[in-house]
Design an enzyme around this catalytic site. Structure first.
Site, mmCIF file in Angstrom:
data_model
loop_
_atom_site.group_PDB
_atom_site.id
_atom_site.type_symbol
_atom_site.label_atom_id
_atom_site.label_comp_id
_atom_site.label_asym_id
_atom_site.label_seq_id
_atom_site.Cartn_x
_atom_site.Cartn_y
_atom_site.Cartn_z
ATOM 1 N N ASN A 172 10.255 3.585 -3.487
ATOM 2 C CA ASN A 172 11.236 2.761 -4.197
ATOM 3 C C ASN A 172 12.616 3.420 -4.218
ATOM 4 O O ASN A 172 13.636 2.750 -4.020
ATOM 5 C CB ASN A 172 10.766 2.496 -5.628
ATOM 6 C CG ASN A 172 9.699 1.416 -5.704
ATOM 7 O OD1 ASN A 172 9.644 0.532 -4.853
ATOM 8 N ND2 ASN A 172 8.853 1.486 -6.718
ATOM 9 N N ASP A 227 1.775 0.735 -9.477
ATOM 10 C CA ASP A 227 1.015 1.156 -8.289
ATOM 11 C C ASP A 227 -0.401 1.587 -8.667
ATOM 12 O O ASP A 227 -1.006 2.426 -8.001
ATOM 13 C CB ASP A 227 1.742 2.277 -7.554
ATOM 14 C CG ASP A 227 1.962 3.515 -8.426
ATOM 15 O OD1 ASP A 227 1.937 3.383 -9.662
ATOM 16 O OD2 ASP A 227 2.148 4.612 -7.865
ATOM 17 N N ASP A 278 -4.323 5.372 -8.009
ATOM 18 C CA ASP A 278 -2.883 5.478 -8.237
ATOM 19 C C ASP A 278 -2.272 6.013 -6.939
ATOM 20 O O ASP A 278 -2.792 6.968 -6.346
ATOM 21 C CB ASP A 278 -2.606 6.436 -9.398
ATOM 22 C CG ASP A 278 -1.121 6.534 -9.705
ATOM 23 O OD1 ASP A 278 -0.641 5.712 -10.490
ATOM 24 O OD2 ASP A 278 -0.463 7.430 -9.152
#
Length: 315
Positions: free
Chosen positions: A199, A235, A191
């Site tokens: 973002n 992700d 992760d």
């Protein structure tokens, strides 16, 4: 990168369609042995034959070093057929002469099979024991058949690939554990740390570029092992590695992953982009439940993040 065999075996109706492709090609070249091949980086695998021809020494499942094959001389970039009507007269085949004599092949037509992405799959070939002329119409029809087959391959490939990164997707991972006998291995559940900031601050287009770059780095790394990389979604990524034999070697790979995913340009480093990893091993010849393995790996991943991120933990 060519389509791996462990992916092809999941394709629906592959054997049936391959047979149809060979039957269609045989209609236009009835006196020749027709066969389908696929490539790895270093080898050619004979997938299917139009018939068993004892006079030509080629068999299904045969593996040949790629540099030792005529097919390796096909111009895939230009998607051109390779034609030898009398191989005994071709001086540029002297390095393959012994292999051609052993296989009892003296005329050859090789049609490249290329995916829409430009990646090589393999070849559709027609061969004969004697020197013989290939007519233009027959060559053109085999090219059309190869193109249709490539469209089928592309549709199947899409079903098991993540559209953004090109890595395998969740469906492939579950299919793998359902249908392939477990040989034992290790799951690395990754992760990204700090990805939400990417973002939020740089935008989703920048986030997509990061995910593609992460996928590329993971794929380049996994090529050194017997395994594959998966994007679960968002992700989150999985590495499934089969040929790691010790905890020390597993730790070395985990550290290599962390190193590769913590080195970025100045802007991304300022946002502290890195990764955390949860690791779980599974034994051979056991009924390994993927949901349980992922849950255990996720548990280890949570502890890795709690320890300060950019770290790994074993379940």
């Amino acid at each position: 990168m060519p389509i791996p065999l462990n992916e092809i075996q999941f394709y629906k109706n592959f054997d049936e369609l391959a047979k149809d492709v060979l039957d269609m090609a045989k209609e236009f070249m009835p006196d020749r042995l027709i066969y389908l091949t696929t490539f790895t980086e270093t080898q050619q695998i004979i997938l299917k034959l139009s018939e068993t021809n004892t006079s030509i020494q080629i068999s299904e499942g045969m593996i040949i070093e790629r540099n030792d094959t005529v097919c390796n001389r096909i111009d895939f970039e230009k998607s051109l057929p390779l034609i030898f009507e009398d191989m005994s007269r071709e001086t540029n085949l002297d390095d393959l002469r012994k292999a051609l004599i052993a296989a009892n092949i003296n005329s050859y037509l090789g049609i490249p099979i290329i995916l829409s992405s430009g990646k090589e799959f393999g070849t559709l070939c027609a061969v004969h024991t004697n020197a013989s002329v290939f007519n233009v119409k027959g060559i053109q029809m085999l090219q059309r058949i190869a193109k249709l087959f490539s469209h089928y391959l592309e549709l199947e490939r899409i079903a098991y690939r993540d559209s953004l990164t090109g890595l395998y997707n969740r469906q492939f991972l579950y299919k793998y554990f359902e249908e392939i006998p477990a040989t034992g291995g290790t799951l690395f559940f990754l992760d990204l740390d700090g990805f939400k900031k990417i973002n939020d601050i740089l935008g989703h287009d920048a986030g997509d570029l990061v995910l593609r770059e992460v996928a590329l780095r993971l794929e380049n790394l996994v090529q050194q092992y017997h395994g594959f990389a998966v994007r679960l979604g968002g992700d989150e990524f999985i590495l499934n590695i089969i040929d790691i034999s010790s905890k020390e070697e597993t730790s070395k790979l985990a550290q290599s992953v962390l190193s590769r995913l913590s080195s970025w340009d100045t802007q991304l480093e300022e946002l502290q982009l890195s990764a955390s990893i949860g690791i779980v091993t599974y034994a051979a010849n056991e009924n390994n439940n993927l949901k349980v393995l992922l849950k255990n790996a996720d548990n280890a991943l949570y502890r890795a993040k709690a320890s300060g991120k950019n770290a790994y933990q074993f379940f």
